[in-house]
Design an enzyme around this catalytic site. Structure first.
Site, mmCIF file in Angstrom:
data_model
loop_
_atom_site.group_PDB
_atom_site.id
_atom_site.type_symbol
_atom_site.label_atom_id
_atom_site.label_comp_id
_atom_site.label_asym_id
_atom_site.label_seq_id
_atom_site.Cartn_x
_atom_site.Cartn_y
_atom_site.Cartn_z
ATOM 1 N N GLY A 246 0.584 -1.075 0.133
ATOM 2 C CA GLY A 246 0.240 -0.024 0.046
ATOM 3 C C GLY A 246 0.749 1.218 -0.070
ATOM 4 N N GLU A 265 -6.153 -0.227 2.131
ATOM 5 C CA GLU A 265 -6.582 -0.727 3.372
ATOM 6 C C GLU A 265 -5.468 -1.701 3.540
ATOM 7 O OE1 GLU A 265 -9.647 -3.608 3.730
ATOM 8 O OE2 GLU A 265 -8.409 -4.003 5.332
ATOM 9 N N CYS A 302 -8.738 -9.104 7.509
ATOM 10 C CA CYS A 302 -7.993 -7.932 8.009
ATOM 11 C C CYS A 302 -8.841 -7.583 9.373
ATOM 12 C CB CYS A 302 -8.217 -6.646 6.938
ATOM 13 S SG CYS A 302 -9.737 -6.926 6.132
HETATM 14 P P1 NAP Z 1 0.650 -7.480 -1.187
HETATM 15 O O1 NAP Z 1 1.849 -7.943 -1.126
HETATM 16 O O2 NAP Z 1 0.564 -5.941 -0.630
HETATM 17 O O3 NAP Z 1 -0.006 -7.339 -2.721
HETATM 18 C C1 NAP Z 1 -1.411 -6.940 -2.944
HETATM 19 C C2 NAP Z 1 -1.358 -6.417 -4.351
HETATM 20 O O4 NAP Z 1 -0.506 -5.312 -4.652
HETATM 21 C C3 NAP Z 1 -0.700 -7.445 -5.371
HETATM 22 O O5 NAP Z 1 -1.569 -7.307 -6.747
HETATM 23 C C4 NAP Z 1 0.672 -6.974 -5.831
HETATM 24 O O6 NAP Z 1 1.140 -7.175 -6.855
HETATM 25 C C5 NAP Z 1 0.475 -5.453 -5.784
HETATM 26 N N1 NAP Z 1 1.787 -4.992 -5.186
HETATM 27 C C6 NAP Z 1 2.440 -5.003 -3.911
HETATM 28 N N2 NAP Z 1 3.416 -4.293 -3.752
HETATM 29 C C7 NAP Z 1 3.525 -3.545 -4.970
HETATM 30 C C8 NAP Z 1 4.413 -2.615 -5.552
HETATM 31 N N3 NAP Z 1 5.380 -2.288 -4.729
HETATM 32 N N4 NAP Z 1 4.091 -2.050 -6.668
HETATM 33 C C9 NAP Z 1 2.933 -2.278 -7.282
HETATM 34 N N5 NAP Z 1 2.292 -3.228 -6.961
HETATM 35 C C10 NAP Z 1 2.471 -4.049 -5.833
HETATM 36 O O7 NAP Z 1 -0.366 -8.246 -0.510
HETATM 37 P P2 NAP Z 1 -0.698 -9.890 -0.480
HETATM 38 O O8 NAP Z 1 -0.026 -10.599 -1.400
HETATM 39 O O9 NAP Z 1 -2.323 -9.875 -0.556
HETATM 40 O O10 NAP Z 1 -0.521 -10.450 0.877
HETATM 41 C C11 NAP Z 1 0.897 -10.327 1.494
HETATM 42 C C12 NAP Z 1 0.792 -9.543 2.882
HETATM 43 O O11 NAP Z 1 -0.223 -8.497 2.814
HETATM 44 C C13 NAP Z 1 -0.051 -10.840 3.793
HETATM 45 O O12 NAP Z 1 0.943 -11.610 4.373
HETATM 46 C C14 NAP Z 1 -0.556 -9.847 4.901
HETATM 47 O O13 NAP Z 1 0.396 -9.518 5.746
HETATM 48 C C15 NAP Z 1 -0.897 -8.677 4.158
HETATM 49 N N6 NAP Z 1 -2.340 -8.613 3.873
HETATM 50 C C16 NAP Z 1 -3.259 -7.816 4.691
HETATM 51 C C17 NAP Z 1 -4.519 -7.631 4.708
HETATM 52 C C18 NAP Z 1 -5.347 -6.754 5.210
HETATM 53 O O14 NAP Z 1 -6.397 -6.650 4.902
HETATM 54 N N7 NAP Z 1 -5.014 -6.113 6.183
HETATM 55 C C19 NAP Z 1 -5.202 -8.358 3.194
HETATM 56 C C20 NAP Z 1 -4.191 -9.321 2.420
HETATM 57 C C21 NAP Z 1 -2.822 -9.196 2.883
HETATM 58 P P3 NAP Z 1 2.201 -8.630 -7.007
HETATM 59 O O15 NAP Z 1 1.926 -9.585 -5.980
HETATM 60 O O16 NAP Z 1 2.177 -9.296 -8.215
HETATM 61 O O17 NAP Z 1 3.734 -7.576 -6.566
#
Ligand code: NAP
Length: 526
Positions: A246, A265, A302
């Site tokens: 985020g 979020e 979340c």
């Molecule tokens: P994420 O790593 O933040 O990825 C979410 C989306 O954003 C993916 O489509 C990802 O694409 C993209 N993204 C991430 N970093 C980016 C960047 N620097 N530039 C451009 N796009 C980017 O989340 P996740 O894969 O769903 O889960 C990883 C961690 O997030 C979990 O272990 C948890 O800690 C947390 N999470 C929290 C919640 C909540 O509601 N609190 C929900 C889900 C996950 P790519 O994967 O292709 O990079």
């Protein structure tokens, strides 16, 4: 409907030529067929140009037409039947009954936004009639309404592959606001994303929407997502995921020559306060409710209750014993992705090795790779306050109890918390004094305050707030669930002394939309 490994660029299906990517089976980590062609930056550009071309036509459609479009998407999701549920189950590891429920939630969310659009209040029409005789200066005729902000980029979430993804709340609220949407599919559920994307594409065709109203791209690395947020034709971003992801998107949006809002979020540990009279009256039932909430969906919510707070007492020990008993029977569950599983295990290791933190209980041991073993730890307030790392979200079924010395200690810990999506209090009559003293602090910390309940389960309704101060979200003034989510993608325009025939219908003198308007300070349909 077949999954072809393609992306959606308006009314075309396009096989991306920037490399091959596969969805993985959550249970085994094995590649699922077919291979997907990752989008190129040229695809991102085409999708953005189409969205811009569609914007004016789409936002000016009669409300009824946009409502029918949203309802056609909802019906399309239902028509996919088991094909959709099977694929989401394979990709996410989430149980099928949960996914059936999530689909209905997604459908109802789309219908809620359809009724909101039809109802017309989203226009936010305000009319200050001219006061030509006012002294010392006359007032001009002033009329305000809200319009869509422009094309919106949506990043689907991994943990709600339907309700927070391609046709989820961000997409539904942006489309309702009159904004074309470009989704960056989450790599954890590419097949699901294609199925749902095709439903939106078909709904757009069937209801005669402009071609660029919806596109969906997929990535091989972060370059596609970065290009989307940086594209000059994108006006806002909706995101659910990690704090790191985020914040990376917020940074990209702020670095643009024209910065744009990012509604991210991110992370929340959702403190639950167990007050003394409530524990004395029903420690056992609170413990059972807590454990059910903790392990639901492998804790990948979340709103998972990650922190408990209570005053030291025998009743608290009774709660701890009951929770430990309930948790020890809980089976391990497959997590959404190998990466999320790895992050959860790392989080558990940190808690196991943290000084002053004690393991209370664990669920049954994992039987296969990528399963999460639930865990419950305890510490005291001094240790918690001295170790900021203990406040980090550990995404999965793990929770930490903070034992406080007295009500002042409890309030002191509460004041130190970062922003949260939710805070919960378990109270009885005898706890009202402590609860009342906590409320001003809790209002400043969270988007939703619950009494005698658990935070998992977010109703999609008019009064819901799924938001909160940083790091729960990047913008505490809004919600990503519920009717007011539409506000994120609208902006006000004031029309001064504009002839009636040139005004948008929502502001014309005769109120042709028959909608509620604030006229000279009074709410009326007149
Ligand atoms: P994420 O790593 O933040 O990825 C979410 C989306 O954003 C993916 O489509 C990802 O694409 C993209 N993204 C991430 N970093 C980016 C960047 N620097 N530039 C451009 N796009 C980017 O989340 P996740 O894969 O769903 O889960 C990883 C961690 O997030 C979990 O272990 C948890 O800690 C947390 N999470 C929290 C919640 C909540 O509601 N609190 C929900 C889900 C996950 P790519 O994967 O292709 O990079």
């Amino acid at each position: 409907m077949q999954i072809l490994g393609e992306t959606i660029i308006g009314q075309r299906s396009v096989r991306g030529d920037a490399g091959e990517v596969f969805a993985l089976a959550a249970a085994t980590g094995e590649k699922l067929q077919p291979a997907f062609g990752a989008s190129s930056l040229a695809d991102v550009n085409t999708a953005c140009e189409l969205a811009e071309d569609a914007f004016d036509a789409y936002r000016q459609l009669p409300d009824e037409r946009r409502a029918l479009f949203l309802e056609a998407i909802a019906q399309g999701l239902l028509d996919l039947g088991d094909t959709l549920i099977e694929r989401v189950h394979q990709e996410s590891g989430l149980p099928k009954p949960r996914l059936e429920g999530e689909r209905m939630r997604t459908v109802n969310q789309l219908k809620l936004f359809a009724s909101l659009v039809r109802d017309g209040r989203w226009h936010g029409a305000v009319i200050d009639n001219a006061l030509p005789d006012r002294t010392p200066l006359p007032r001009a005729d002033l009329r305000l309404r809200r319009i869509g902000i422009g094309p919106v980029a949506v990043f689907g979430a991994s943990n709600f592959p339907l309700a927070f993804s391609v046709a989820g709340g961000d997409t539904a609220s942006a489309l309702a606001a009159g904004c074309p949407v470009i989704v960056k599919a989450h790599p954890a559920h590419l097949g699901t994303s294609e199925l749902v994307g095709r439903v939106i594409q078909k709904a757009a065709y069937d209801t005669n929407m402009p071609a660029g109203v919806f596109s969906m791209v997929i990535d091989k690395d972060i370059s596609v997502g970065q290009a989307l947020v940086s594209h000059p034709l994108i006006s806002a971003v909706g995101f659910t995921g990690s704090r790191r992801g985020g914040l990376a998107l917020v940074a990209a949006a702020q670095a643009r020559p024209v910065p744009i809002p990012v509604y991210a979020e991110m992370s929340s540990i959702n403190p639950v306060f167990l007050l003394p009279a409530a524990l004395s009256a029903r420690a056992d039932s609170i413990a059972k409710g807590f454990v059910e909430s903790l392990v639901m969906g492998a804790g990948q919510f979340c709103t998972n209750p990650g922190i408990l707070l209570a005053l030291e007492s025998d009743h608290l020990e009774a709660f701890v014993a009951a929770a430990a008993h309930a948790l020890s029977d809980k089976l391990p569950t497959t997590m959404l992705t190998p990466n999320i599983h790895g992050a959860y295990c790392n989080g558990l290791n940190s808690l196991h090795s943290a000084s002053g933190v004690e393991l209370v209980a664990e669920g049954k041991e994992a039987e296969s790779a990528y399963q999460a073993r639930p865990a419950f730890f305890r510490t005291d307030s001094a240790t918690f306050l001295a170790n900021p790392g203990l406040e980090e979200e550990n995404f999965g079924p793990s929770a930490l109890l903070i034992v406080c010395k007295d009500a002042d200690d409890l309030r002191n810990v509460a004041t130190k918390f970062a922003g949260q999506l939710t805070v919960t209090l378990h109270v009885d009559e005898g706890d009202h004094t402590i609860a009342q003293a906590l409320m001003p602090t809790l209002e400043r910390k969270a988007g939703r305050i619950l009494f005698n309940d658990f935070p998992t389960g977010v109703e999609v309704s008019y009064a819901m707030v799924h938001g909160g101060p940083f790091p729960a979200t990047s913008d505490s003034r809004s919600t990503s669930v519920g009717a007011t989510a539409i506000d994120r993608f609208l902006r006000p325009v004031c029309y001064q002394s504009v002839p009636d025939s040139l005004l948008p219908p929502a502001l014309q003198q005769g109120n042709p939309l028959d909608t509620w308007r604030l006229v000279d300070g009074h709410l009326t349909k007149g």
